[in-house]
Structures are given as structure tokens and as C-alpha cells.
Design a protein around this motif. Structure first.
Motif, short mmCIF file in Angstrom:
data_model
loop_
_atom_site.label_atom_id
_atom_site.label_comp_id
_atom_site.label_asym_id
_atom_site.label_seq_id
_atom_site.Cartn_x
_atom_site.Cartn_y
_atom_site.Cartn_z
N ARG A 34 0.87 -1.18 0.00
CA ARG A 34 0.00 0.00 0.00
C ARG A 34 0.90 1.22 0.00
N ALA A 35 0.65 2.12 -0.92
CA ALA A 35 1.48 3.34 -1.05
C ALA A 35 2.96 2.97 -1.19
N GLY A 36 3.24 1.88 -1.90
CA GLY A 36 4.62 1.46 -2.16
C GLY A 36 5.30 0.72 -1.03
N GLU A 37 4.63 0.57 0.12
CA GLU A 37 5.22 -0.10 1.28
C GLU A 37 4.61 -1.49 1.46
N PRO A 38 5.43 -2.51 1.72
CA PRO A 38 4.87 -3.84 1.97
C PRO A 38 3.93 -3.79 3.17
N ALA A 39 2.72 -4.36 3.00
CA ALA A 39 1.71 -4.18 4.03
C ALA A 39 1.00 -5.47 4.45
N ALA A 40 0.94 -6.49 3.58
CA ALA A 40 0.15 -7.67 3.92
C ALA A 40 0.69 -8.90 3.23
N PHE A 41 0.65 -10.03 3.96
CA PHE A 41 0.94 -11.34 3.37
C PHE A 41 -0.39 -11.97 2.99
N LEU A 42 -0.50 -12.39 1.75
CA LEU A 42 -1.72 -13.02 1.25
C LEU A 42 -1.38 -14.38 0.65
N LYS A 43 -2.19 -15.37 0.94
CA LYS A 43 -1.93 -16.71 0.41
C LYS A 43 -2.36 -16.85 -1.04
N ASN A 44 -3.13 -15.87 -1.54
CA ASN A 44 -3.64 -15.94 -2.89
C ASN A 44 -3.41 -14.61 -3.59
N ARG A 45 -2.75 -14.65 -4.73
CA ARG A 45 -2.45 -13.43 -5.48
C ARG A 45 -3.72 -12.66 -5.85
N ASP A 46 -4.80 -13.40 -6.07
CA ASP A 46 -6.06 -12.76 -6.44
C ASP A 46 -6.67 -11.95 -5.29
N ALA A 47 -6.15 -12.13 -4.08
CA ALA A 47 -6.69 -11.42 -2.91
C ALA A 47 -6.10 -10.01 -2.76
N VAL A 48 -5.16 -9.63 -3.62
CA VAL A 48 -4.61 -8.28 -3.56
C VAL A 48 -5.75 -7.30 -3.83
N ALA A 49 -6.01 -6.42 -2.87
CA ALA A 49 -7.15 -5.51 -2.93
C ALA A 49 -6.93 -4.40 -3.96
N ASP A 50 -8.04 -3.85 -4.42
CA ASP A 50 -7.96 -2.69 -5.30
C ASP A 50 -7.20 -1.58 -4.57
N GLY A 51 -6.32 -0.93 -5.28
CA GLY A 51 -5.53 0.13 -4.69
C GLY A 51 -4.20 -0.37 -4.13
N ASP A 52 -4.10 -1.69 -3.91
CA ASP A 52 -2.84 -2.28 -3.47
C ASP A 52 -2.09 -2.80 -4.69
N ALA A 53 -0.82 -3.09 -4.51
CA ALA A 53 0.01 -3.60 -5.60
C ALA A 53 0.77 -4.83 -5.13
N LEU A 54 1.16 -5.65 -6.07
CA LEU A 54 2.00 -6.81 -5.76
C LEU A 54 3.41 -6.29 -5.46
N TRP A 55 3.93 -6.60 -4.27
CA TRP A 55 5.27 -6.18 -3.89
C TRP A 55 6.27 -7.31 -4.12
N ALA A 56 5.85 -8.55 -3.78
CA ALA A 56 6.76 -9.70 -3.95
C ALA A 56 5.98 -11.00 -3.96
N ASN A 57 6.53 -11.98 -4.68
CA ASN A 57 6.09 -13.36 -4.53
C ASN A 57 6.83 -13.91 -3.31
N LEU A 58 6.24 -14.90 -2.65
CA LEU A 58 6.86 -15.43 -1.43
C LEU A 58 6.63 -16.92 -1.35
N TRP A 59 7.62 -17.66 -0.88
CA TRP A 59 7.47 -19.07 -0.59
C TRP A 59 8.50 -19.47 0.45
N SER A 60 8.29 -20.64 1.03
CA SER A 60 9.24 -21.13 2.03
C SER A 60 9.90 -22.40 1.54
N HIS A 61 11.08 -22.63 2.06
CA HIS A 61 11.84 -23.86 1.85
C HIS A 61 12.03 -24.49 3.23
N PRO A 62 11.13 -25.38 3.65
CA PRO A 62 11.24 -25.96 4.99
C PRO A 62 12.52 -26.75 5.22
#
Length: 111
Positions: A34-62
Motif C-alpha cells: 500500500r502506497a509502495g510499502e509492503p503491508a500484507a501477506f496473502l496466500k492468494n495473489r487474487d486477494a490483492v485488494a484494489d488500490g494495493d500492488a504486488l510487492w513480492a512473490n513469497l514461498w518457504s523452503h522448509p
């Protein structure tokens, strides 16, 4: 010169917690900004709200280091990789694919 990426501590803690409770499975998701700052972790890319932007893809390596395979990265897009393969310390590192090569980015956590 590489830009320094900054993530709020509360968001880093949330991401690391999600990776920890998912063990031995890995997590996948995105970080929305939001406003260029990372703000939320979402499990689904489609859940990025209007007005927000994709900042990064994320995954874990257990079971592996927080180093991506080149095939996991998308050109120019920031990717965060979390490793649980450490003794008592969780690790999150940032990467970009630049000219076909995975290049680590500086990631700082702020209060």
C-alpha cells in the motif's frame, strides 16, 4: 547499486509464523503493498485488494536454504524466500532475476 528493501517487523513476524506453522509443508503467497510499502501477506495473489500492488512473490523452503532456483523466479519481480532449515533462527531473503541470474537484494526489517 542495489536498493535497500524495507519491511515492517510485524509483517516479517507474520510471514515467518505462517512458514513455521505450515511445517513440514511450504507456504506460497504474495506480499501486497500500500502506497509502495509492503503491508500484507496473502496466500492468494487474487486477494490483492484494489488500490494495493504486488510487492513480492513469497514461498518457504522448509528443508533447504533461502536460496531460490532460477526457475522459481520471474524476470524483474521481487521474490522472498523463507528458510526453516536453520537452528533456532528463521531466515528470509529477497531475490530478483536480472539478466537470467538470481541476484540477492538487501532486505531490512524496521520497527
Amino acid at each position: 547499486m542495489t536498493d535497500v528493501l524495507v519491511m515492517p517487523r510485524h509483517l516479517a513476524i507474520r510471514i515467518l509464523h505462517e512458514a513455521q506453522i505450515a511445517q513440514p509443508e511450504s507456504i506460497r503467497g504474495v506480499v501486497a503493498a500500500r502506497a509502495g510499502e509492503p503491508a500484507a501477506f496473502l496466500k492468494n495473489r487474487d486477494a490483492v485488494a484494489d488500490g494495493d500492488a504486488l510487492w513480492a512473490n513469497l514461498w518457504s523452503h522448509p528443508q533447504a536454504e533461502a536460496i531460490p532456483l532460477t526457475s522459481e523466479l520471474r524476470d524483474g519481480l521481487l521474490s522472498l524466500v523463507v528458510s526453516l532449515n536453520t537452528k533456532g533462527v528463521l531466515e528470509m531473503r529477497a531475490w530478483r532475476l536480472i539478466a537470467g541470474t538470481a541476484q540477492e537484494q538487501v532486505l531490512k526489517i524496521r520497527d
